[in-house]
Design a protein around this motif. Sequence first.
Motif, mmCIF file in Angstrom:
data_model
loop_
_atom_site.group_PDB
_atom_site.id
_atom_site.type_symbol
_atom_site.label_atom_id
_atom_site.label_comp_id
_atom_site.label_asym_id
_atom_site.label_seq_id
_atom_site.Cartn_x
_atom_site.Cartn_y
_atom_site.Cartn_z
ATOM 1 N N VAL A 100 0.834 -1.204 0.000
ATOM 2 C CA VAL A 100 0.000 0.000 0.000
ATOM 3 C C VAL A 100 0.871 1.257 0.000
ATOM 4 O O VAL A 100 0.610 2.209 -0.747
ATOM 5 C CB VAL A 100 -0.952 0.001 1.218
ATOM 6 N N LEU A 101 1.909 1.253 0.823
ATOM 7 C CA LEU A 101 2.793 2.422 0.883
ATOM 8 C C LEU A 101 3.495 2.634 -0.456
ATOM 9 O O LEU A 101 3.680 3.773 -0.906
ATOM 10 C CB LEU A 101 3.818 2.242 2.005
ATOM 11 N N ASP A 102 3.879 1.537 -1.102
ATOM 12 C CA ASP A 102 4.537 1.654 -2.404
ATOM 13 C C ASP A 102 3.569 2.190 -3.460
ATOM 14 O O ASP A 102 3.969 2.958 -4.350
ATOM 15 C CB ASP A 102 5.089 0.292 -2.825
ATOM 16 N N LEU A 103 2.289 1.796 -3.367
ATOM 17 C CA LEU A 103 1.282 2.344 -4.270
ATOM 18 C C LEU A 103 1.136 3.850 -4.082
ATOM 19 O O LEU A 103 0.982 4.604 -5.049
ATOM 20 C CB LEU A 103 -0.064 1.662 -4.017
ATOM 21 N N MET A 104 1.172 4.281 -2.817
ATOM 22 C CA MET A 104 1.073 5.718 -2.548
ATOM 23 C C MET A 104 2.247 6.466 -3.173
ATOM 24 O O MET A 104 2.079 7.542 -3.757
ATOM 25 C CB MET A 104 1.023 5.957 -1.035
ATOM 26 N N LEU A 105 3.429 5.890 -3.058
ATOM 27 C CA LEU A 105 4.607 6.523 -3.661
ATOM 28 C C LEU A 105 4.574 6.441 -5.177
ATOM 29 O O LEU A 105 5.184 7.273 -5.861
ATOM 30 C CB LEU A 105 5.882 5.843 -3.151
ATOM 31 N N GLY A 106 3.873 5.436 -5.713
ATOM 32 C CA GLY A 106 3.827 5.264 -7.162
ATOM 33 C C GLY A 106 3.293 6.484 -7.873
ATOM 34 O O GLY A 106 3.805 6.882 -8.929
ATOM 35 N N LYS A 107 2.273 7.100 -7.312
ATOM 36 C CA LYS A 107 1.701 8.309 -7.919
ATOM 37 C C LYS A 107 2.728 9.431 -7.935
ATOM 38 O O LYS A 107 2.909 10.115 -8.954
ATOM 39 C CB LYS A 107 0.462 8.718 -7.122
ATOM 40 N N HIS A 108 3.432 9.592 -6.824
ATOM 41 C CA HIS A 108 4.446 10.650 -6.726
ATOM 42 C C HIS A 108 5.591 10.384 -7.707
ATOM 43 O O HIS A 108 6.065 11.305 -8.403
ATOM 44 C CB HIS A 108 4.977 10.717 -5.295
ATOM 45 N N ARG A 109 6.021 9.124 -7.787
ATOM 46 C CA ARG A 109 7.120 8.780 -8.703
ATOM 47 C C ARG A 109 6.722 9.072 -10.155
ATOM 48 O O ARG A 109 7.509 9.606 -10.941
ATOM 49 C CB ARG A 109 7.490 7.305 -8.544
ATOM 50 N N TYR A 110 5.494 8.703 -10.510
ATOM 51 C CA TYR A 110 5.036 8.898 -11.887
ATOM 52 C C TYR A 110 5.000 10.383 -12.243
ATOM 53 O O TYR A 110 5.502 10.789 -13.297
ATOM 54 C CB TYR A 110 3.653 8.278 -12.055
ATOM 55 N N MET A 111 4.417 11.184 -11.354
ATOM 56 C CA MET A 111 4.294 12.620 -11.647
ATOM 57 C C MET A 111 5.665 13.275 -11.704
ATOM 58 O O MET A 111 5.916 14.148 -12.542
ATOM 59 C CB MET A 111 3.399 13.283 -10.601
ATOM 60 N N ALA A 112 6.577 12.845 -10.821
ATOM 61 C CA ALA A 112 7.932 13.413 -10.835
ATOM 62 C C ALA A 112 8.651 13.061 -12.128
ATOM 63 O O ALA A 112 9.385 13.890 -12.696
ATOM 64 C CB ALA A 112 8.725 12.909 -9.633
ATOM 65 N N SER A 113 8.439 11.846 -12.630
ATOM 66 C CA SER A 113 9.112 11.438 -13.867
ATOM 67 C C SER A 113 8.511 12.131 -15.089
ATOM 68 O O SER A 113 9.199 12.358 -16.083
ATOM 69 C CB SER A 113 9.037 9.921 -14.032
ATOM 70 N N VAL A 114 7.205 12.478 -15.031
ATOM 71 C CA VAL A 114 6.564 13.194 -16.141
ATOM 72 C C VAL A 114 7.138 14.598 -16.281
ATOM 73 O O VAL A 114 7.397 15.083 -17.385
ATOM 74 C CB VAL A 114 5.036 13.248 -15.936
#
Length: 655
Positions: free
Chosen positions: A174-188
């Motif tokens: 669950v915590l990794d899913l939460m970070l997934g959104k942040h990682r995706y937006m940062a990479s965009v």
Amino acid sequence: MARQRPSFLDNGSLKLLLFGGKGGVGKTTAATATALHRATQEPGHRILVVSTDPAHSLSDSFEQPIGDEIRPIAEVPNLFALEMDAGRRLEEFKRQHGEVLETIADRGTYFDREDIADFFDLSLPGLDELMAVIEVAGIVREGQYDLVILDTAPTGHTLRLLALPQLMEDWIRVLDLMLGKHRYMASVFGRYHPDETDAFLAALSADLGRLRGLLSDANSTEFVPVTIAEAMSIEETGRLLEALDHFRLSVRTVVVNRVATRRECPFCEARRSGQERYLEEIKRRFSSWNLVLVPLLPWEVRGQKALERYAQAMLGEETGGCGREEEKIREFPRIHPPVSSSPPHLFTPSLLLFGGKGGVGKTTVATATAIHLARRNEGRKILLFSTDPAHSLSDSLDQQIGNRITPVAGVEGLFALEMEAIEFVEELKQKYVAEINEVFDAFLPGSFDAPFDRRVMEELVSLTPPGLDELMALMKIMDFMEEGAFDRYVLDLAPTGHALRFLEMPGLVRRWFITFFKLLLKYQGVMRLTRVAELLLEKSKQLRQVQQLLTDAERCQFIAVTIPEAMAVLETGRLLRRLAELSVACQQVVVNMVVPATECAFCTTVRSEQQRHLEELGTLAPSLIQVPLFPHEIRGIAGLAEMTGVIYGDGSDDG
């Protein structure tokens, strides 16, 4: 049975040795005796014995204070002990990593940091024991001790403990899913650079990986089940061995404790004779393992001298004699009625809770009481139920019960239920996920971050506090009460440590439901989660009703069951004090397994020690019911009716 030397007493390759089994079979004794034996035989090696059971017994076993700091055992310079305060480990975890957890949630959800901090704070309890075991794994890895011996909680909660790594993996997911959104937006919008949040999840995953690796390493880790020659213990040991195989823990030896030896005394001989068929069953069912038989001893195994003698008994060098010539007697001792009978007002409450140290016979006393209530209240319906993960009602009644309301054969008006409480939590999760998906499909089909939010919202409900399942089972009983389905309810609780946790949980879990409800309100501006919100609010109200029921002496009574032995008396004292703090009424203590008066030296030795403990128990409780030790196992309706006759004075027609 051919005796083999138990390998765990001298296997130098072992780094972690775990002892477990049904409550009260002597696993703490086996663990501490092994620790003492290994330390005295290997003076150049450092041995640490650790307890993770909420109801610690190491101090009682060694007869010295231990507590939550590693302490040396008196006069054994290379032996150390630790009674882990798992709650303190959890508080340290939250203090060290709380800010990182809030940062992860802040990046991946619409929640305020304060909201998610409250939610995490209430979801983590129950993971405390996992933190403790991870620390044990760390101690093993550091190599400061040559051998770490772990004294675990009784079977049901040991199995829960072994399943906790999966629960922590749910957390990490669950915590990794939460970070997934942040990682995706940062990479965009640029490039993502891993930071302390990624390092935290990686470290947590590594800890779990090392723990799994240690537990499944047959060269360095061994689990020793301890059992006794009784049907209920054999059945539970069989289930434990199956689970240990599932979790890939190595088992080489099964310790069979309290094996009666041949004596002239008719009472002792009746006990020995009663064990014969169970010993044959043990030999047949557990033939794949080395069986170590330890004789029944006339003295309590407590303190270093007694522990040394117990270790010798595991090696086959202690016969279990009482130290003086045993006298021959020809008359079988009569089973006397109890010293004090139950006050009539005790059994007027709707709900009776039976609890105590493992192995004192609480399931037997609870079942006998349910039979008594059914037979003395014709036309009324009684429900006997258990929420303990290691159910024993089927074994006690000698009838298959399982996860359905089952009429008890031969007792009109009595029904039994072994609740698979996890099903109630799974039902809640399924309702929640179904509405989350329905809402996202209807309102946010093309939203930029909907896939991330959907996954996070789906997984959030997996972060339920451990213990929620047993409470939801009690909430189901509350539904029965409101419907008037039964007139009286008898609950067989888990052993002391986890029974107290169960009684402490309603307030915490209720706050979890309310906090979860408030979190969902944060999404109300984006989506409608009406049914889920209403469900959570309904559950929080039900938990409030559970709290009120448990603390209402008119509707609920706790009956403590114990035996007249030092370690049981000490634990009973702690139990009664904690019940008073929780405002749970307990007016009666049942003292089980009181040895009847005989002229046998073995029985007399045991009975003289018991009398001292009975006097001590008399100072702890306003009223005692003394139940004699029977020369045979109490099981099945006929055997249980024999016990109701002794406790409640029921006539022979109950048989």
